[in-house]
Design an enzyme around this catalytic site. Structure first.
Site, PDB file in Angstrom:
ATOM      1  N   GLY A  43      78.498  -1.847 140.101  1.00  0.00           N
ATOM      2  CA  GLY A  43      77.601  -2.820 140.713  1.00  0.00           C
ATOM      3  C   GLY A  43      77.845  -4.205 140.122  1.00  0.00           C
ATOM      4  O   GLY A  43      78.902  -4.774 140.359  1.00  0.00           O
ATOM      5  N   SER A 115      84.538  -0.800 136.672  1.00  0.00           N
ATOM      6  CA  SER A 115      84.079  -2.077 137.206  1.00  0.00           C
ATOM      7  C   SER A 115      82.886  -2.566 136.374  1.00  0.00           C
ATOM      8  O   SER A 115      83.015  -2.757 135.160  1.00  0.00           O
ATOM      9  CB  SER A 115      83.751  -1.922 138.695  1.00  0.00           C
ATOM     10  OG  SER A 115      83.683  -3.153 139.339  1.00  0.00           O
ATOM     11  N   TRP A 116      81.698  -2.784 136.989  1.00  0.00           N
ATOM     12  CA  TRP A 116      80.537  -3.155 136.184  1.00  0.00           C
ATOM     13  C   TRP A 116      80.221  -2.081 135.141  1.00  0.00           C
ATOM     14  O   TRP A 116      79.777  -2.390 134.035  1.00  0.00           O
ATOM     15  CB  TRP A 116      79.304  -3.392 137.063  1.00  0.00           C
ATOM     16  CG  TRP A 116      78.045  -3.366 136.260  1.00  0.00           C
ATOM     17  CD1 TRP A 116      77.118  -2.372 136.220  1.00  0.00           C
ATOM     18  CD2 TRP A 116      77.606  -4.358 135.320  1.00  0.00           C
ATOM     19  NE1 TRP A 116      76.120  -2.679 135.314  1.00  0.00           N
ATOM     20  CE2 TRP A 116      76.402  -3.894 134.752  1.00  0.00           C
ATOM     21  CE3 TRP A 116      78.124  -5.593 134.903  1.00  0.00           C
ATOM     22  CZ2 TRP A 116      75.691  -4.619 133.806  1.00  0.00           C
ATOM     23  CZ3 TRP A 116      77.416  -6.322 133.949  1.00  0.00           C
ATOM     24  CH2 TRP A 116      76.218  -5.835 133.411  1.00  0.00           C
ATOM     25  N   ASP A 270      94.570  -4.493 141.942  1.00  0.00           N
ATOM     26  CA  ASP A 270      93.112  -4.573 141.975  1.00  0.00           C
ATOM     27  C   ASP A 270      92.718  -6.042 142.179  1.00  0.00           C
ATOM     28  O   ASP A 270      92.932  -6.877 141.300  1.00  0.00           O
ATOM     29  CB  ASP A 270      92.549  -4.037 140.654  1.00  0.00           C
ATOM     30  CG  ASP A 270      91.039  -3.904 140.661  1.00  0.00           C
ATOM     31  OD1 ASP A 270      90.375  -4.612 141.445  1.00  0.00           O
ATOM     32  OD2 ASP A 270      90.515  -3.105 139.856  1.00  0.00           O
ATOM     33  N   HIS A 298      91.286  -1.397 143.683  1.00  0.00           N
ATOM     34  CA  HIS A 298      90.077  -1.235 142.886  1.00  0.00           C
ATOM     35  C   HIS A 298      89.335   0.069 143.157  1.00  0.00           C
ATOM     36  O   HIS A 298      88.657   0.589 142.273  1.00  0.00           O
ATOM     37  CB  HIS A 298      89.131  -2.409 143.158  1.00  0.00           C
ATOM     38  CG  HIS A 298      87.913  -2.417 142.280  1.00  0.00           C
ATOM     39  ND1 HIS A 298      87.972  -2.654 140.927  1.00  0.00           N
ATOM     40  CD2 HIS A 298      86.592  -2.213 142.570  1.00  0.00           C
ATOM     41  CE1 HIS A 298      86.754  -2.607 140.407  1.00  0.00           C
ATOM     42  NE2 HIS A 298      85.904  -2.330 141.378  1.00  0.00           N
TER      43      HIS A 298
END
Length: 321
Positions: A43, A115-116, A270, A298
């Site tokens: 997120g 990611s986050w 990515d 990604h």
């Protein structure tokens, strides 16, 4: 998905009070006596999903998933009108992880995040290195100013000019110099139609960058307002505050991870989290291994990503007793 372990159902779940009127939803699956691992969703503003349990051998791992504050089944949900986000920060999430670890009686655990989720894993590990056995990261993001410039101030527009045009469409022309600030105003607009249009455009931009070859499934997920609105609101709240990190903090303080082994899985192409960040983290983290996938972007489902992640969790899997 042949590169994942078979589906597994939670053994137990619950809602944990973490303060500030927040209840965090968590679940456990796998072997109750296995090696603890916590999955950190992306997120910010994402949520947990059943497939995330399948990165781990359920006979060897005690698998913990949780919805971060305001996300998924945690309450109050950020999709609800008027929900205050002032107590939803990176460091609140780190504290929530500690409360959850203590609640579950876990001494040390593996961190797994993409990611986050990689940002949160690094923030937690640098604050609580004694509680971490090992780390598996995918598509590294550290919330630096350079990464935000690439994503939201025109860097990636050189690769996807058509999607960038659609991203800018909801913003008045006079406000396009700083899309992040403009989108924060839009997502807080009192008109629900304005909020929904902004959320779908923001979410659509990320969807356009996620995959080398777009698929309908991902595009449909990001085009669903039930996903897009909370995803956008939380992301703008975090990125507008630089995720409560000083610029480049997580790379500068990577030396705190010394002695913690880790695997970084990174797609060469990515566009959400360009490989330079993973490379810099690998150089600064002495006990890390960087797995650069030659034909991947990604998205977790792209070529070779799932196999590399499963290989990483198998590498840290405890030997059979």
């Amino acid at each position: 998905m042949p590169d994942l372990y078979p589906p597994v159902e939670p053994r137990r779940s619950g809602m944990l009070e973490v303060g500030d009127g927040q209840l965090v939803h968590w679940e456990e699956s796998g072997n109750p006596d296995g090696k603890p691992v916590v999955f950190l969703h992306g997120g910010p503003g994402g949520r947990i999903a059943p497939a995330q349990r399948r990165h781990f051998d359920p006979d060897a791992y005690r698998i913990v998933l949780f919805d971060q504050r305001g996300c998924g089944r945690s309450t109050p949900g950020v999709h609800e009108p008027g929900v205050d986000l002032s107590t939803n920060t990176t460091w609140h999430l780190v504290a929530d992880m500690e409360r959850l670890r203590e609640h579950l009686g876990i001494d040390r655990w593996q961190l797994f995040g993409g990611s986050w989720g990689a940002t949160l894993a690094l923030a937690y590990a640098q604050r609580h290195p004694d509680r971490v056995t090992d780390i598996v990261l995918r598509g590294v993001f550290t919330s630096s100013e350079a990464e935000l410039d690439w994503l939201y101030r025109g860097g990636a527009a050189s690769i996807h000019p058509d999607a960038w045009h659609a991203f800018l469409a909801p913003i008045p022309k006079a406000a396009r110099e700083d899309p992040l600030a403009a989108y924060r105003a839009l997502i807080d607009d009192p008109d629900p139609d304005v909020r929904a249009r902004a959320a779908l455009a923001w979410s659509g931009w990320e969807a356009a960058l996620c995959e080398l070859v777009p698929t309908e499934g991902l595009a449909e997920q990001y085009a669903d307002p039930r996903f897009a609105v909370p995803f956008t609101r939380v992301a703008l709240h975090y990125f507008g505050n630089r995720s409560w990190l000083s610029d480049d903090q997580l790379i500068a303080e990577a030396g705190k991870l010394a002695g913690i082994p880790g695997v970084i899985v990174q797609g060469r192409y990515d566009l959400v989290c360009p490989p330079v960040t993973a490379w810099r983290l690998h150089q600064a983290w002495p006990d890390s291994e960087l797995v650069m996938l030659p034909v991947a972007g990604h998205a977790v489902g792209e070529r070779g990503v799932l196999a590399a992640l499963t290989a990483a969790t198998d590498r840290f899997r405890p030997a059979p007793r």
